[in-house]
Design an enzyme around this catalytic site. Structure first.
Site, PDB file in Angstrom:
ATOM      1  N   HIS A   1       4.125  -4.688  10.716  1.00 16.75           N
ATOM      2  CA  HIS A   1       4.595  -4.078  11.970  1.00 16.75           C
ATOM      3  C   HIS A   1       4.687  -5.095  13.102  1.00 16.75           C
ATOM      4  O   HIS A   1       3.917  -6.059  13.154  1.00 16.75           O
ATOM      5  CB  HIS A   1       3.645  -2.958  12.417  1.00 16.75           C
ATOM      6  CG  HIS A   1       3.640  -1.770  11.518  1.00 16.75           C
ATOM      7  ND1 HIS A   1       4.470  -0.690  11.705  1.00 16.75           N
ATOM      8  CD2 HIS A   1       2.911  -1.497  10.413  1.00 16.75           C
ATOM      9  CE1 HIS A   1       4.251   0.211  10.756  1.00 16.75           C
ATOM     10  NE2 HIS A   1       3.298  -0.254   9.950  1.00 16.75           N
TER      11      HIS A   1
ATOM     12  N   HIS B   1       0.844  -1.200   0.000  1.00 16.18           N
ATOM     13  CA  HIS B   1       0.000   0.000   0.000  1.00 16.18           C
ATOM     14  C   HIS B   1       0.877   1.246   0.000  1.00 16.18           C
ATOM     15  O   HIS B   1       2.093   1.149   0.121  1.00 16.18           O
ATOM     16  CB  HIS B   1      -1.015  -0.001   1.143  1.00 16.18           C
ATOM     17  CG  HIS B   1      -0.429   0.112   2.529  1.00 16.18           C
ATOM     18  ND1 HIS B   1       0.388  -0.845   3.091  1.00 16.18           N
ATOM     19  CD2 HIS B   1      -0.568   1.084   3.474  1.00 16.18           C
ATOM     20  CE1 HIS B   1       0.721  -0.479   4.314  1.00 16.18           C
ATOM     21  NE2 HIS B   1       0.166   0.692   4.577  1.00 16.18           N
TER      22      HIS B   1
HETATM   23 FE    FE Z   1       2.589   0.812   8.165  1.00 17.38          FE
HETATM   24 ZN    ZN Z   2      -0.020   1.710   6.486  1.00 19.20          ZN
END
Ligand code: FE
Ligand code: ZN
Length: 256
Positions: free
Chosen positions: A172, A57
């Site tokens: 993450h 993204h």
């Molecule tokens: Fe991110």
């Molecule tokens: Zn993001």
């Protein structure tokens, strides 16, 4: 099928960049290089030459290294057609269902809007590997910046339907704080409690909690469990539409 090498590169405070290498062809890919520096250091150390940059993204912590890596290695940037206007270095625009050939392996593009409207995931079935950016996290999911709860629930449902032994490589290391939240939704979930203990041990040792597996996430991630009667009971939403229960869990997490 031979195994693709997959290496985690920590970046910024809690991002993971993934380096992929197909040993047969020598093709080298990188998923979501927000920062070029640690990627260059790792490629130099291993003597590898980057061929492909895969973007899930458009957020800068996932694409910020595109330009420098493309210039240095002449790598091809692939990402969502829906993000073509905001991923400046995009070479190959992808849609849902498109195949991504990487060395001897073929991946499939899955459209997973919700965190952003153009978000995609890369699934390599032969490697049992899923690169899902900021859509699905271990015990969590991405915030809804550009999509609705309905869209995100649909996206997570697509990922949830993949084989249980799929290894999940997310964007993450949020797992430990996600675990604290997940336990407020399902304090009595034995699998979740065991996972939370494991996460505590891993983080105390400075080790990543990634990859997780889809089987484990299906048993422990509250965002994949919005249609579980026991979860809906805790929310006081028994019999609710799954997307509505998901929206409530997401709302609680936003203010946790
Ligand atoms: Fe991110
Ligand atoms: Zn993001």
């Amino acid at each position: 099928m031979h195994a693709m090498d997959i290496h985690l590169i920590p970046a910024f405070s809690d991002n993971y960049i993934y380096l992929l290498r197909d040993p047969a062809s020598g093709a080298v890919g990188v998923v979501d290089p927000g920062d070029p520096e640690p990627v260059i250091a790792e490629l130099d150390r291993r003597g590898w030459r980057l061929t492909t940059i895969l973007n899930t993204h458009h957020h800068n912590d996932h694409i910020g290294g595109n330009a420098a890596l493309k210039e240095r290695y002449g790598a091809t940037v692939i990402g969502a057609r829906a993000d073509a206007h905001r991923i400046a270095d995009l070479d190959t625009a992808l849609d849902e269902g498109d195949r991504v050939s990487f060395g001897g392996d073929a991946g499939t593009v899955i459209a997973v809007p919700g965190h952003t409207s153009g978000h995609i995931a890369f699934h390599f079935p032969g490697q049992q590997a899923l690169f899902c950016g900021d859509t699905l996290f271990s015990l969590g999911c991405g915030r809804l910046f550009e999509g609705t709860a309905e869209q995100m629930w649909d996206s997570l449902s697509k990922l949830r339907a993949l084989p249980g032994d799929t290894r999940v490589y997310c964007g993450h290391e949020y797992t430990q704080s996600n675990a604290r939240f997940a336990l407020t939704i399902e304090p009595d979930n034995a699998d979740l409690r065991a996972r939370a203990d494991e996460i505590g041990r891993l983080r105390a040792a400075g080790r990543p909690t990634i990859p997780t597996t889809l089987d484990l996430e299906r048993r422990t991630n509250p965002f994949l469990r919005a249609d579980e009667p026991s979860v809906q009971r805790t929310l006081g939403m028994e019999g609710a539409a799954p997307a509505a229960a998901f929206a409530e869990i997401r709302k609680r997490k936003d203010t946790f």
